[in-house]
Design an enzyme around this catalytic site. Structure first.
Site, PDB file in Angstrom:
ATOM      1  N   CYS A 120       6.436   3.369  -6.184  1.00  0.00           N
ATOM      2  CA  CYS A 120       6.327   4.837  -6.065  1.00  0.00           C
ATOM      3  C   CYS A 120       7.634   5.515  -6.463  1.00  0.00           C
ATOM      4  O   CYS A 120       7.633   6.594  -7.067  1.00  0.00           O
ATOM      5  CB  CYS A 120       5.971   5.240  -4.637  1.00  0.00           C
ATOM      6  SG  CYS A 120       4.415   4.573  -4.055  1.00  0.00           S
TER       7      CYS A 120
HETATM    8  C1  BEZ Z   1       5.197   0.208  -4.028  1.00  0.00           C
HETATM    9  O1  BEZ Z   1       5.292   1.422  -4.224  1.00  0.00           O
HETATM   10  O2  BEZ Z   1       5.990  -0.581  -4.496  1.00  0.00           O
HETATM   11  C2  BEZ Z   1       4.063  -0.337  -3.217  1.00  0.00           C
HETATM   12  C3  BEZ Z   1       3.518   0.402  -2.190  1.00  0.00           C
HETATM   13  C4  BEZ Z   1       2.483  -0.144  -1.447  1.00  0.00           C
HETATM   14  C5  BEZ Z   1       2.006  -1.397  -1.735  1.00  0.00           C
HETATM   15  C6  BEZ Z   1       2.536  -2.118  -2.785  1.00  0.00           C
HETATM   16  C7  BEZ Z   1       3.572  -1.584  -3.542  1.00  0.00           C
END
Ligand code: BEZ
Length: 236
Positions: free
Chosen positions: A72
């Site tokens: 994110c």
């Molecule tokens: C991420 O943003 O890296 C992420 C968030 C939730 C689950 C897996 C990855």
């Protein structure tokens, strides 16, 4: 006896028995052309009513799992890096997650520190994930506690123009989001369709029998019929 909450019917009007796990699940299944519902949310830039804020612009409304997560973080920076392009194309972004506003603001500070980019669009808090559930952003088998990466492109009349879904571990390509919005805008302005891998300035498909004079007026060139059902115009 089990009761189905809704009862889909087959071609002969026979009732289709749903798997037990799907019974009692009446949900909006968002589709292209649906009017996007209005809603009110708290965001990092203050409260907003979706329609009041969005109407008249092209909107990229997207979910992401949470603040302070790695993929994110890169997505936010990638959107901001294209700020000039979004502005030129009249595109506004609205992010949605279950993360509280103060957490998101602190996270935006990390993003500014790491990338030198200020998150310049509203990021909403969806307490209880009610909106995320309504918009089909919760895919329980993937993650029952956080939304997946779902994107809606909503047109200036608040209709769903496009939607796509990515799993949590896979970041979106925002050049692609920009490309498809440009293609949707071209379609809205000229009625043209866009071929595979189209980029701005490439030839377009004329999907109807409009007069040649209109094609020349719209695209600056005449059209060519490559197949009885494939008419193109513009740069090749
Ligand atoms: C991420 O943003 O890296 C992420 C968030 C939730 C689950 C897996 C990855």
């Amino acid at each position: 006896m089990s009761i189905q909450f809704f009862a889909p019917r087959g071609p002969g009007n026979e009732m289709i028995r749903l798997p037990a796990a799907l019974r009692r699940t009446v949900r909006w299944l968002p589709q292209i052309g649906d009017l996007f519902p209005d809603f009110r949310v708290e965001t990092t830039m203050g409260d907003l009513n979706f329609w009041d804020w969005a109407e008249g612009s092209w909107i990229h409304l997207f979910s992401h799992p949470a603040a302070n997560t790695p993929v994110c973080t890169t997505e936010m920076a990638s959107i901001v890096a294209l700020s000039d392009e979004w502005r030129a194309a009249d595109v506004r972004h609205l992010a949605l997650s279950g993360s509280p506003i103060d957490e998101q603001r602190a996270w935006h500070g990390d993003i500014a520190g790491l990338f030198g980019l200020e998150v310049d669009f509203p990021c909403a808090h969806d307490p209880g994930l009610h909106l995320s559930r309504l918009f089909g952003m919760m895919h329980e088998k993937s993650d029952s506690a956080r939304p997946i990466r779902k994107s809606f492109v909503v047109d200036p009349a608040m209709r769903v123009a496009m939607l796509f879904e990515y799993p949590s571990f896979l970041g979106r390509n925002f050049e692609e989001v920009l490309r498809v919005i440009r293609a949707l805008q071209l379609r809205a302005e000229t009625g043209a369709a866009t071929p595979a891998d189209w980029q701005g300035g490439d030839m377009v498909i004329i999907p109807d029998n409009r007069p040649e004079s209109e094609v020349i007026r719209q695209f600056g060139t005449g059209s060519e019929r490559l197949l009885p059902y494939l008419r193109v115009a513009g740069e090749s």
